[in-house]
Scaffold this motif. Structure first.
Motif, short mmCIF file in Angstrom:
data_model
loop_
_atom_site.label_atom_id
_atom_site.label_comp_id
_atom_site.label_asym_id
_atom_site.label_seq_id
_atom_site.Cartn_x
_atom_site.Cartn_y
_atom_site.Cartn_z
N SER A 255 -19.00 43.23 -25.72
CA SER A 255 -17.98 42.69 -24.81
C SER A 255 -16.91 43.75 -24.51
CB SER A 255 -17.32 41.46 -25.42
OG SER A 255 -16.50 41.83 -26.49
N ILE A 256 -16.29 43.57 -23.39
CA ILE A 256 -15.25 44.50 -22.97
C ILE A 256 -14.07 44.46 -23.94
CG2 ILE A 256 -13.55 44.95 -21.16
CD1 ILE A 256 -15.66 44.09 -19.13
N ALA A 257 -13.77 43.30 -24.48
CA ALA A 257 -12.66 43.17 -25.42
C ALA A 257 -12.90 44.02 -26.67
CB ALA A 257 -12.46 41.71 -25.80
N LYS A 258 -14.13 43.99 -27.17
CA LYS A 258 -14.44 44.80 -28.36
C LYS A 258 -14.39 46.29 -28.04
CE LYS A 258 -16.96 41.68 -31.28
NZ LYS A 258 -18.06 41.55 -32.22
N LYS A 259 -14.88 46.66 -26.86
CA LYS A 259 -14.83 48.07 -26.45
C LYS A 259 -13.37 48.55 -26.39
CE LYS A 259 -19.16 48.31 -23.93
NZ LYS A 259 -19.81 48.55 -22.64
N LEU A 260 -12.52 47.71 -25.81
CA LEU A 260 -11.10 48.07 -25.73
C LEU A 260 -10.46 48.14 -27.11
CD1 LEU A 260 -9.91 46.01 -22.62
CD2 LEU A 260 -10.18 48.49 -22.80
N ALA A 261 -10.86 47.24 -28.00
CA ALA A 261 -10.32 47.25 -29.36
C ALA A 261 -10.70 48.53 -30.09
CB ALA A 261 -10.81 46.04 -30.13
N HIS A 262 -11.94 48.98 -29.91
CA HIS A 262 -12.37 50.23 -30.55
C HIS A 262 -11.62 51.43 -29.98
CE1 HIS A 262 -15.36 47.85 -32.48
NE2 HIS A 262 -16.21 47.81 -31.48
N LYS B 128 -12.75 56.16 -37.53
CA LYS B 128 -13.31 54.80 -37.61
C LYS B 128 -13.49 54.22 -36.21
CE LYS B 128 -10.89 51.48 -39.55
NZ LYS B 128 -10.25 50.56 -40.50
N GLY B 129 -12.50 54.39 -35.36
CA GLY B 129 -12.60 53.90 -33.99
C GLY B 129 -13.69 54.59 -33.20
N ASN B 130 -13.82 55.91 -33.39
CA ASN B 130 -14.86 56.66 -32.70
C ASN B 130 -16.25 56.25 -33.20
OD1 ASN B 130 -13.06 58.06 -31.11
ND2 ASN B 130 -12.92 59.78 -32.51
N ALA B 131 -16.38 56.00 -34.49
CA ALA B 131 -17.66 55.58 -35.04
C ALA B 131 -18.06 54.21 -34.50
CB ALA B 131 -17.60 55.55 -36.56
N LYS B 132 -17.09 53.33 -34.39
CA LYS B 132 -17.39 52.00 -33.84
C LYS B 132 -17.81 52.10 -32.38
CE LYS B 132 -14.45 49.21 -36.84
NZ LYS B 132 -13.27 48.34 -36.89
N GLN B 133 -17.18 52.99 -31.63
CA GLN B 133 -17.56 53.18 -30.23
C GLN B 133 -18.98 53.71 -30.14
OE1 GLN B 133 -14.83 55.52 -27.88
NE2 GLN B 133 -13.06 54.52 -28.80
N ALA B 134 -19.33 54.67 -31.00
CA ALA B 134 -20.67 55.24 -30.99
C ALA B 134 -21.70 54.17 -31.36
CB ALA B 134 -20.75 56.41 -31.96
N GLY B 135 -21.38 53.35 -32.35
CA GLY B 135 -22.29 52.27 -32.73
C GLY B 135 -22.50 51.28 -31.60
N ALA B 136 -21.46 50.99 -30.88
CA ALA B 136 -21.57 50.06 -29.76
C ALA B 136 -22.46 50.64 -28.67
CB ALA B 136 -20.19 49.74 -29.21
N LYS B 137 -22.34 51.95 -28.44
CA LYS B 137 -23.18 52.60 -27.42
C LYS B 137 -24.65 52.54 -27.82
CE LYS B 137 -19.68 55.68 -25.58
NZ LYS B 137 -19.23 57.06 -25.43
N VAL B 138 -24.92 52.76 -29.09
CA VAL B 138 -26.30 52.69 -29.56
C VAL B 138 -26.86 51.27 -29.40
CG1 VAL B 138 -27.76 52.85 -31.62
CG2 VAL B 138 -26.09 54.63 -31.15
N LYS B 139 -26.05 50.28 -29.75
CA LYS B 139 -26.48 48.89 -29.59
C LYS B 139 -26.78 48.59 -28.13
CE LYS B 139 -24.06 46.54 -33.34
NZ LYS B 139 -22.99 45.58 -33.64
N ASP B 140 -25.94 49.08 -27.22
CA ASP B 140 -26.14 48.84 -25.79
C ASP B 140 -27.44 49.47 -25.29
OD1 ASP B 140 -23.86 47.31 -25.57
OD2 ASP B 140 -22.63 48.92 -24.72
N VAL B 141 -27.77 50.65 -25.81
CA VAL B 141 -28.99 51.33 -25.39
C VAL B 141 -30.21 50.52 -25.80
CG1 VAL B 141 -30.45 53.35 -25.87
CG2 VAL B 141 -28.05 53.66 -25.35
#
Length: 57
Positions: free
Chosen positions: A2-9, A41-54
């Motif tokens: 979700s966009i909210a989680k992306k913004l939170a990261h 931590k924020g960068n790692a969460k962003q990277a994890g989200a990108k992998v999930k999206d792929v």
């Protein structure tokens, strides 16, 4: 993701960067270290989200 989680990261990474800068400016090593950790931590969460999206598509 979700966009909210992306913004939170992104906000977490930005908060960490801000802490790091203030820590460096004031000579406070604890604050600088906390900032680095928050930013990583924020960068790692962003990277994890990108992998999930792929794999989601």
């Amino acid at each position: 993701m979700s966009i909210a989680k992306k913004l939170a990261h992104k906000a977490e990474a930005a908060k960490g960067a801000t802490k790091k800068v203030f820590g460096r400016a004031t000579g406070n090593t604890r604050l600088r270290t906390e900032g680095r950790a928050d930013q990583a931590k924020g960068n790692a969460k962003q990277a994890g989200a990108k992998v999930k999206d792929v794999f989601k598509h």
